[in-house]
Design a protein around this motif. Sequence first.
Motif, PDB file in Angstrom:
ATOM      1  N   VAL A 135       0.891  -1.154   0.091  1.00  0.00           N
ATOM      2  CA  VAL A 135      -0.076  -0.105   0.056  1.00  0.00           C
ATOM      3  C   VAL A 135       0.862   1.291   0.089  1.00  0.00           C
ATOM      4  O   VAL A 135       1.610   1.675   0.789  1.00  0.00           O
ATOM      5  CB  VAL A 135      -0.875   0.124   1.252  1.00  0.00           C
ATOM      6  CG1 VAL A 135      -1.582   1.450   1.225  1.00  0.00           C
ATOM      7  CG2 VAL A 135      -1.784  -1.214   1.126  1.00  0.00           C
ATOM      8  N   ASN A 136       0.667   2.039  -1.042  1.00  0.00           N
ATOM      9  CA  ASN A 136       1.519   3.404  -1.274  1.00  0.00           C
ATOM     10  C   ASN A 136       0.622   4.213  -0.969  1.00  0.00           C
ATOM     11  O   ASN A 136      -0.344   4.709  -1.814  1.00  0.00           O
ATOM     12  CB  ASN A 136       2.298   3.308  -2.552  1.00  0.00           C
ATOM     13  CG  ASN A 136       3.557   2.323  -2.560  1.00  0.00           C
ATOM     14  OD1 ASN A 136       3.915   1.722  -1.717  1.00  0.00           O
ATOM     15  ND2 ASN A 136       3.698   1.801  -3.726  1.00  0.00           N
ATOM     16  N   VAL A 137       0.940   5.246  -0.029  1.00  0.00           N
ATOM     17  CA  VAL A 137      -0.097   6.364   0.261  1.00  0.00           C
ATOM     18  C   VAL A 137       0.448   7.612  -0.611  1.00  0.00           C
ATOM     19  O   VAL A 137       1.573   8.189  -0.323  1.00  0.00           O
ATOM     20  CB  VAL A 137       0.190   6.896   1.665  1.00  0.00           C
ATOM     21  CG1 VAL A 137      -0.921   8.279   1.891  1.00  0.00           C
ATOM     22  CG2 VAL A 137      -0.287   5.761   2.666  1.00  0.00           C
ATOM     23  N   SER A 138      -0.313   7.695  -1.692  1.00  0.00           N
ATOM     24  CA  SER A 138      -0.013   8.906  -2.441  1.00  0.00           C
ATOM     25  C   SER A 138      -0.964  10.205  -2.089  1.00  0.00           C
ATOM     26  O   SER A 138      -1.043  10.256  -0.891  1.00  0.00           O
ATOM     27  CB  SER A 138      -0.406   8.589  -3.866  1.00  0.00           C
ATOM     28  OG  SER A 138      -0.144   9.621  -4.997  1.00  0.00           O
ATOM     29  N   SER A 139      -1.569  10.833  -2.764  1.00  0.00           N
ATOM     30  CA  SER A 139      -2.406  11.809  -2.441  1.00  0.00           C
ATOM     31  C   SER A 139      -3.357  12.371  -3.549  1.00  0.00           C
ATOM     32  O   SER A 139      -2.913  12.099  -4.707  1.00  0.00           O
ATOM     33  CB  SER A 139      -1.614  13.343  -1.717  1.00  0.00           C
ATOM     34  OG  SER A 139      -2.336  14.151  -1.345  1.00  0.00           O
ATOM     35  N   LEU A 140      -4.536  13.076  -3.118  1.00  0.00           N
ATOM     36  CA  LEU A 140      -5.170  13.586  -4.292  1.00  0.00           C
ATOM     37  C   LEU A 140      -4.323  14.877  -4.750  1.00  0.00           C
ATOM     38  O   LEU A 140      -4.817  15.348  -5.879  1.00  0.00           O
ATOM     39  CB  LEU A 140      -6.599  14.117  -3.987  1.00  0.00           C
ATOM     40  CG  LEU A 140      -7.581  13.028  -4.111  1.00  0.00           C
ATOM     41  CD1 LEU A 140      -9.101  13.513  -3.450  1.00  0.00           C
ATOM     42  CD2 LEU A 140      -7.794  12.474  -5.647  1.00  0.00           C
ATOM     43  N   ALA A 141      -3.655  15.545  -4.110  1.00  0.00           N
ATOM     44  CA  ALA A 141      -2.663  16.400  -4.815  1.00  0.00           C
ATOM     45  C   ALA A 141      -1.961  15.929  -5.991  1.00  0.00           C
ATOM     46  O   ALA A 141      -1.474  16.983  -6.668  1.00  0.00           O
ATOM     47  CB  ALA A 141      -1.586  16.801  -3.764  1.00  0.00           C
ATOM     48  N   ALA A 142      -1.745  14.545  -6.074  1.00  0.00           N
ATOM     49  CA  ALA A 142      -1.152  14.194  -7.294  1.00  0.00           C
ATOM     50  C   ALA A 142      -1.782  14.733  -8.481  1.00  0.00           C
ATOM     51  O   ALA A 142      -1.272  14.827  -9.652  1.00  0.00           O
ATOM     52  CB  ALA A 142      -1.069  12.599  -7.386  1.00  0.00           C
TER      53      ALA A 142
END
Length: 258
Positions: A135-142
């Motif tokens: 599980v890699n925590v990205s962000s909606l900021a992406a």
Amino acid sequence: MSRRPRALITGASSGLGSGYARTLAAEGYDLVLVARREARLEELAEQLRATQHILAEVAVADLSTRGGIDAVVEIIAAQPIDVLINNAGYGLRGTLLGTSAAELNDQDRVLTAAVRELSLAAARGMHARGRGGIVNVSSLAAVTTMGQYAASKASTLVFTEALAGELRNGPVTVTAVLPGFIRTEFHSRLGMERPGPGLIWLDVDQVVRESLRDARAGKVVSVPGWGYRLAALVAPVVPRPLMRWGSRGFSFARTRGQ
């Protein structure tokens, strides 16, 4: 040796990382807790050992350094890791032009290089054992243009999708989590007030619960919260000039909040 499954969590000393740790410990996982703040890690590990009767190992590592990444890769190589949660990350107070190249490089190393190298090390072991989840925590900021943080999170999203593609139809799942605003210490560390109405803020437990559910279902991308799921569906069709305008407005508000 314990026969319980083992999870390694980066950025485990607070916020979303500690939320994953508490949830997985309650489900019977042994833990490897990784972060820079030893005192907080030890306190969390002791609590989980006492309340959940699991094994909790503490690994102090600064993932903005080559040595820190290598130390965690060695842990992954030395013991079977059934679940890897790449959660470590932080924001920067300044603008791109007002931040040194060294600071930007350090942040990008935590948000992208560490995620990439730990994911690949874990994926190889999981693939060989025939089980596991990343599980890699990205962000909606992406999907925005909010500085280096957004750029690094976008890189993590694409990398995660690519790795999931390589491992498709196999026993190892790979999931990118794209949270929106979460009630953690993230914004207070930047000297920012929480923007927007309270309804846009998600609890840590909700993000952990929904993202783990999606990961176990084999989803490549998880967006916790129905409002944010709708935003993620709409974002690809938003004209980039409009996205840049919205991102710029947020950056200006952030600068004033310093």
